[in-house]
Design an enzyme around this catalytic site. Structure first.
Site, short mmCIF file in Angstrom:
data_model
loop_
_atom_site.label_atom_id
_atom_site.label_comp_id
_atom_site.label_asym_id
_atom_site.label_seq_id
_atom_site.Cartn_x
_atom_site.Cartn_y
_atom_site.Cartn_z
N LYS A 10 15.21 43.00 -37.78
CA LYS A 10 16.40 43.67 -38.30
C LYS A 10 17.21 44.20 -37.13
O LYS A 10 16.65 44.78 -36.19
CB LYS A 10 16.02 44.82 -39.22
CG LYS A 10 17.09 45.16 -40.25
CD LYS A 10 17.39 44.02 -41.19
CE LYS A 10 17.02 44.32 -42.62
NZ LYS A 10 17.37 43.21 -43.53
N THR A 57 12.28 41.23 -42.81
CA THR A 57 13.15 42.10 -41.98
C THR A 57 13.43 43.40 -42.76
O THR A 57 13.63 44.45 -42.14
CB THR A 57 14.47 41.39 -41.63
OG1 THR A 57 15.24 41.16 -42.82
CG2 THR A 57 14.20 40.09 -40.90
N ARG A 176 44.04 52.41 -3.88
CA ARG A 176 44.35 51.84 -5.20
C ARG A 176 43.69 52.66 -6.29
O ARG A 176 42.82 53.49 -6.01
CB ARG A 176 43.85 50.39 -5.28
CG ARG A 176 42.33 50.29 -5.26
CD ARG A 176 41.84 48.86 -5.43
NE ARG A 176 40.37 48.82 -5.39
CZ ARG A 176 39.67 47.69 -5.53
NH1 ARG A 176 40.28 46.52 -5.70
NH2 ARG A 176 38.34 47.72 -5.47
N GLN A 228 31.61 46.38 -5.20
CA GLN A 228 30.28 45.93 -4.77
C GLN A 228 29.54 47.00 -3.96
O GLN A 228 28.38 47.31 -4.21
CB GLN A 228 30.40 44.66 -3.92
CG GLN A 228 30.75 43.38 -4.66
CD GLN A 228 32.25 43.14 -4.79
OE1 GLN A 228 33.05 44.10 -4.79
NE2 GLN A 228 32.65 41.88 -4.93
O1 LIG Z 1 36.32 45.78 -5.50
C1 LIG Z 1 36.74 44.62 -5.62
N1 LIG Z 1 35.89 43.59 -5.43
C2 LIG Z 1 36.28 42.29 -5.52
O2 LIG Z 1 35.47 41.38 -5.34
C3 LIG Z 1 37.67 42.04 -5.80
N2 LIG Z 1 38.41 40.91 -5.94
N3 LIG Z 1 39.65 41.29 -6.21
N4 LIG Z 1 39.76 42.63 -6.24
C4 LIG Z 1 38.52 43.13 -5.98
N5 LIG Z 1 38.06 44.41 -5.89
#
Ligand SMILES: O=c1[nH]c(=O)c2nn[nH]c2[nH]1
Length: 295
Positions: A10, A57, A176, A228
């Site tokens: 479920k 279920t 940004r 990242q």
């Molecule tokens: O933080 C980011 N990682 C990326 O891989 C990426 N690609 N475009 N803008 C981005 N900004």
């Protein structure tokens, strides 16, 4: 042909449990959405139409409500382990239960400057998740997580030095807007059985608080070179803060806010350091994922 893999049960079982402390009059509510999918010697229900092996279920749904009534629903890691173990203990032909518990936010209201005993509010669609696999053979594997925690910062994020070639139009930026919907998980070392989960049950709530605080603090304070790099730092910090975990993952959409050139209108400056009005993008979005292990 043969069944190479199967699980059933479920999904989307919504449960609200109240805890009413008679002594203090303080109530607590827990709302969760539970999924419970069983594995085992069930192939003949698929291949032969033989339902003798099928725990309906509907019965699984009933079991979820009964288990919530008879056991604590907090921490959700313990509830998931108790629920899954019920099925492999009760049915000898069921060998694994895959339980997902999504807990929704009911945050206690502050009324007249004081926590209210029985009033709560949904302060965000963020959820606390648990995915557990309770297996007769392999023990109990539990991953905890945070999902749907939407955050934004208006500076402190850069992205430059990336590959520039005949496919590149993106400009480099040192400042940004960064926004994402946090989807993070931390995986616990495998537990032998429910007893082992119960023994660690005092660690689950603090771990969730740590992971959430680390995520928010790192997001806010990191001079981010990229999604990242910032998410990797979060993973490192969670592994350091919760020694009983062995793996941390993040999956972060990069929810873009584009600068808008308004210079065509009487020379308005609205780009770069003059940017104030942005265009939020629903799609496409970047999507950055990572898994970080110890060592
Ligand atoms: O933080 C980011 N990682 C990326 O891989 C990426 N690609 N475009 N803008 C981005 N900004």
């Amino acid at each position: 042909a043969h069944v190479s893999a199967a699980r059933y049960g479920k999904d989307n079982v919504r449960v609200l449990k109240t805890d009413r402390d008679a002594a203090t009059g303080i109530h607590t509510v827990t709302e969760m959405t539970v999924s419970c999918l069983l594995e085992g010697d069930i192939d003949i229900s698929y291949t032969k139409g033989d339902n003798s092996v099928v725990v309906a279920t509907d019965s699984i749904k009933n079991t979820i409500f009964i288990t919530a009534k008879l056991n604590p629903v907090n921490p959700p890691e313990l509830f998931a382990a108790i629920l899954g173990s019920h099925f492999i203990e009760k049915y000898s032909h069921i060998h694994a239960a895959n339980v997902k518990v999504v807990t929704h936010r009911w945050t206690r209201m502050e009324i007249r400057g004081k926590p209210h005993p029985h009033s709560f509010m949904r302060d965000g669609e963020e959820t606390r998740n648990v995915e557990a696999r309770i297996s007769r053979k392999d023990g109990i594997a539990i991953s905890s997580g945070i999902e749907g925690l939407t955050v934004l910062k208006s500076t402190g994020s850069a992205f430059h030095g990336f590959v520039r070639d005949e496919f590149t139009t993106l400009g480099e930026t040192w400042d940004r807007i960064l926004s994402t919907d946090v989807d993070a998980t931390w995986t616990w070392k495998t537990f032998a059985d429910v007893k082992a989960v119960r023994e660690l049950s005092s660690k689950f709530n603090p771990a969730w608080e740590e992971a959430r605080n680390i995520t928010l603090t790192r997001f806010a304070e990191d001079e981010s070179a990229s999604v990242q790099n910032t998410m990797y730092k979060m993973c490192e910090q969670i592994l350091a803060a919760v020694p009983e975990t062995e793996l941390v993952t993040y999956s972060l959409p990069n929810k873009h806010f584009f600068e808008l050139d308004l210079s065509w209108h009487k020379g308005i400056k609205n780009t770069g350091k003059d940017a104030e009005v942005y265009v939020p993008q629903s799609n496409p979005n970047g999507l950055i994922k990572c898994e970080v292990a110890r060592g």
